[in-house]
Design a protein around this motif. Structure first.
Motif, mmCIF file in Angstrom:
data_model
loop_
_atom_site.group_PDB
_atom_site.id
_atom_site.type_symbol
_atom_site.label_atom_id
_atom_site.label_comp_id
_atom_site.label_asym_id
_atom_site.label_seq_id
_atom_site.Cartn_x
_atom_site.Cartn_y
_atom_site.Cartn_z
ATOM 1 N N GLY A 38 39.931 76.038 67.600
ATOM 2 C CA GLY A 38 40.486 76.867 68.608
ATOM 3 C C GLY A 38 39.918 76.742 69.982
ATOM 4 N N ALA A 39 38.594 76.706 69.951
ATOM 5 C CA ALA A 39 37.675 76.636 71.321
ATOM 6 C C ALA A 39 37.929 75.162 71.955
ATOM 7 C CB ALA A 39 36.357 76.878 70.930
ATOM 8 N N LEU A 40 38.173 74.417 71.269
ATOM 9 C CA LEU A 40 38.312 72.976 71.680
ATOM 10 C C LEU A 40 39.826 73.077 72.585
ATOM 11 C CD1 LEU A 40 37.571 69.840 72.115
ATOM 12 C CD2 LEU A 40 38.424 69.535 69.931
ATOM 13 N N ARG A 41 40.683 73.280 71.708
ATOM 14 C CA ARG A 41 42.111 73.209 72.454
ATOM 15 C C ARG A 41 41.929 74.154 73.748
ATOM 16 N NH1 ARG A 41 47.831 73.242 70.610
ATOM 17 N NH2 ARG A 41 46.896 71.949 68.881
ATOM 18 N N ALA A 100 40.218 83.973 68.111
ATOM 19 C CA ALA A 100 38.742 84.071 68.666
ATOM 20 C C ALA A 100 38.197 82.906 69.509
ATOM 21 C CB ALA A 100 37.779 84.547 67.662
ATOM 22 N N GLY A 101 38.521 81.770 68.836
ATOM 23 C CA GLY A 101 38.201 80.663 69.453
ATOM 24 C C GLY A 101 38.802 80.158 70.766
ATOM 25 N N PHE A 102 40.243 80.731 71.030
ATOM 26 C CA PHE A 102 40.572 80.634 72.495
ATOM 27 C C PHE A 102 39.749 81.437 73.582
ATOM 28 C CE2 PHE A 102 45.081 80.355 70.429
ATOM 29 C CZ PHE A 102 44.681 79.170 70.144
ATOM 30 N N PHE A 103 39.362 82.537 72.938
ATOM 31 C CA PHE A 103 38.488 83.483 73.748
ATOM 32 C C PHE A 103 37.034 82.627 74.160
ATOM 33 C CE2 PHE A 103 41.020 87.294 72.658
ATOM 34 C CZ PHE A 103 41.704 87.283 73.937
ATOM 35 N N LEU A 104 36.490 82.418 73.082
ATOM 36 C CA LEU A 104 35.362 81.373 73.021
ATOM 37 C C LEU A 104 35.068 80.194 73.720
ATOM 38 C CD1 LEU A 104 32.089 81.289 71.531
ATOM 39 C CD2 LEU A 104 33.318 79.867 70.007
ATOM 40 N N GLY A 105 36.144 79.580 73.737
ATOM 41 C CA GLY A 105 36.346 78.308 74.732
ATOM 42 C C GLY A 105 36.333 78.608 76.069
ATOM 43 N N GLY A 106 37.065 79.651 76.435
ATOM 44 C CA GLY A 106 37.296 80.052 77.777
ATOM 45 C C GLY A 106 36.065 80.476 78.292
ATOM 46 N N SER A 158 42.107 85.174 58.096
ATOM 47 C CA SER A 158 40.760 85.142 58.826
ATOM 48 C C SER A 158 40.728 83.807 59.654
ATOM 49 C CB SER A 158 39.536 85.077 58.003
ATOM 50 O OG SER A 158 39.558 83.919 56.879
ATOM 51 N N LYS A 159 41.382 82.753 59.106
ATOM 52 C CA LYS A 159 41.448 81.401 59.895
ATOM 53 C C LYS A 159 42.098 81.663 61.251
ATOM 54 C CE LYS A 159 44.791 78.443 59.505
ATOM 55 N NZ LYS A 159 45.851 78.297 60.071
ATOM 56 N N ASN A 160 43.327 82.245 61.144
ATOM 57 C CA ASN A 160 44.386 82.514 62.466
ATOM 58 C C ASN A 160 43.454 83.545 63.162
ATOM 59 O OD1 ASN A 160 46.777 80.815 62.421
ATOM 60 N ND2 ASN A 160 46.865 81.872 60.123
ATOM 61 N N ALA A 161 43.044 84.360 62.752
ATOM 62 C CA ALA A 161 42.112 85.375 63.612
ATOM 63 C C ALA A 161 41.028 84.668 64.334
ATOM 64 C CB ALA A 161 41.591 86.584 62.804
#
Length: 409
Positions: free
Chosen positions: A28-31, A156-162, A149-152
């Protein structure tokens, strides 16, 4: 010490889940990193979306072939191979900016897409090996927790990446994520059962196409289900929020990240919502009823946008309701495929099913950009309704009785 007091199956489940969680967080963070970084370099939104084309396409190929590989090599090896590929994909993007061309990024995204689907297929199939057929309620709960949990965590990865992009920069974030996955890979190599999911009989390559009627029907339903989401969610919705409502990129990204996290939370609660926490598992009726319920929510949003009835309220409220019902459908399907899969060579059945899932995502992504350009969000929503109607009709053809129970609700 705590792990030693747990049963072997539960320890393996926790290790698989930990592996999957870390991978999903970085995925998610990479995207988000790629979207934000290339937007800052001057790329248009549709150009950025095309960077993910190979990510989705190779998901189709990987799921089709990955199940066959897992049945021959074992789920442990395909899961670890996925981790290794993701590390390589992350490191490829750390090259100097002048080398960061579109073909290189698309190649890195292709590796990431292969890695993601190897990891997902391996994680979900491995649970089939850890729960006996007599405990379908537990299987449904474990699958729901893993999927939710994967989708949650992806949200969270979106937030982490930004956040990491603004704090430590593009390259340092990529190095940090690669280091974390390297540690996870070492743990996986040491502690996961090396023969998990390995078929006793050597699977033939021709067997990658399922001959199980229930799995073929469920796969077709899954393809249209995920096509119905991505046909308006992937490209059309964020562009609509920015261009029509005037939302900033952070507002759009934040809203969609929260939606994905909420979606994952509901997925984890699906057994409680559908009333199948016991060992009387869901089947054809549940899949059909929840697909029909999703269709009603999509029709309400489509009519609201078509008639321009408080469009901002329609989108926000409608997306929340659609997301919650979609999450239950997704969780039901994720359970059914693992439960329907044969004991020996389950990875091939699950791989074929997630190939259909990836095909739906690819179809939805391409249609989302094209339909929005020619007809706007309303057209995307009407096509979404058509896909859900097909999902509902296809679901009615699932077996009346569950293969591991004498009755099915």
């Amino acid at each position: 010490m705590i792990l030693k007091n747990l049963s072997y199956d539960l320890r393996q489940y926790l290790l698989v889940t930990f592996n999957y969680w870390n991978f999903t967080l970085t995925d998610g963070a990479l995207r988000m990193l790629v979207v934000l970084h290339f937007y800052s370099l001057g790329y248009e939104s549709l150009e950025i979306a095309m960077l993910f084309l190979f990510y989705e396409f190779f998901g189709v190929v990987t799921n089709l072939v990955g199940g066959w590989l897992a049945s021959r090599l074992g789920l442990n090896r395909t899961m670890n191979f996925g981790l290794g590929l993701q590390i390589i994909a992350l490191l490829l993007l750390t090259v100097p900016t002048q080398w960061l061309t579109v073909p290189l990024v698309m190649f890195a995204q292709a590796l990431s897409g292969i890695a993601k689907d190897l990891n997902k297929m391996s994680a979900k199939t491995s649970i089939k090996k850890l729960v006996s057929n007599e405990h379908q309620g537990r299987l449904y709960q474990w699958i729901a927790i893993l999927t939710g949990s994967k989708n949650a965590l992806k949200g969270a990865g979106f937030f982490l990446g930004g956040t990491l992009l603004s704090m430590i920069g593009f390259k340092n974030t990529l190095f940090a994520m690669a280091a974390v996955l390297a540690l996870v890979l070492i743990m996986s190599l040491i502690w996961l059962n090396r023969d998990m999911g390995k078929s006793k009989a050597k699977a033939k390559f021709s067997h990658i196409f399922s001959d199980n009627r229930a799995i073929n029907i469920l796969s077709a339903a899954r393809m249209f289900l995920f096509g119905s989401r991505d046909v308006w969610f992937v490209i059309a919705l964020p562009v609509y929020l920015s261009s029509v409502f005037g939302w900033s990129h952070s507002e759009t990204g934040g809203f969609m990240a929260l939606w994905v996290m909420g979606y994952g939370f509901v997925q984890g609660l699906a057994p409680r919502i559908t009333g199948h926490e016991s060992d009387s598992p869901p089947g054809r009726t549940s899949a059909t009823v929840w697909a029909a319920t999703l269709l009603l929510s999509a029709l309400a949003v489509a009519f609201g946008i078509q008639l321009e009835w408080y469009p901002e309220l329609t989108i926000i409220a409608g997306l929340l309701v659609f997301g919650a019902i979609f999450a239950i459908n997704s969780s039901l399907h994720s359970y059914l495929i693992v439960s329907y899969a044969r004991e020996d060579g389950a990875s091939m059945d699950v791989g074929f099913y997630y190939m259909a899932n990836a095909m739906g995502r690819l179809m939805g992504t391409l249609l989302s950009g094209w339909l929005f350009q020619v007809g706007g969000l309303a057209v995307c929503l009407w096509v979404s309704c058509l896909f859900i109607a097909l999902t509902t009709l296809i679901s009615r053809s699932l077996p009346r009785l569950h293969p591991h129970a004498t009755s099915s609700r």
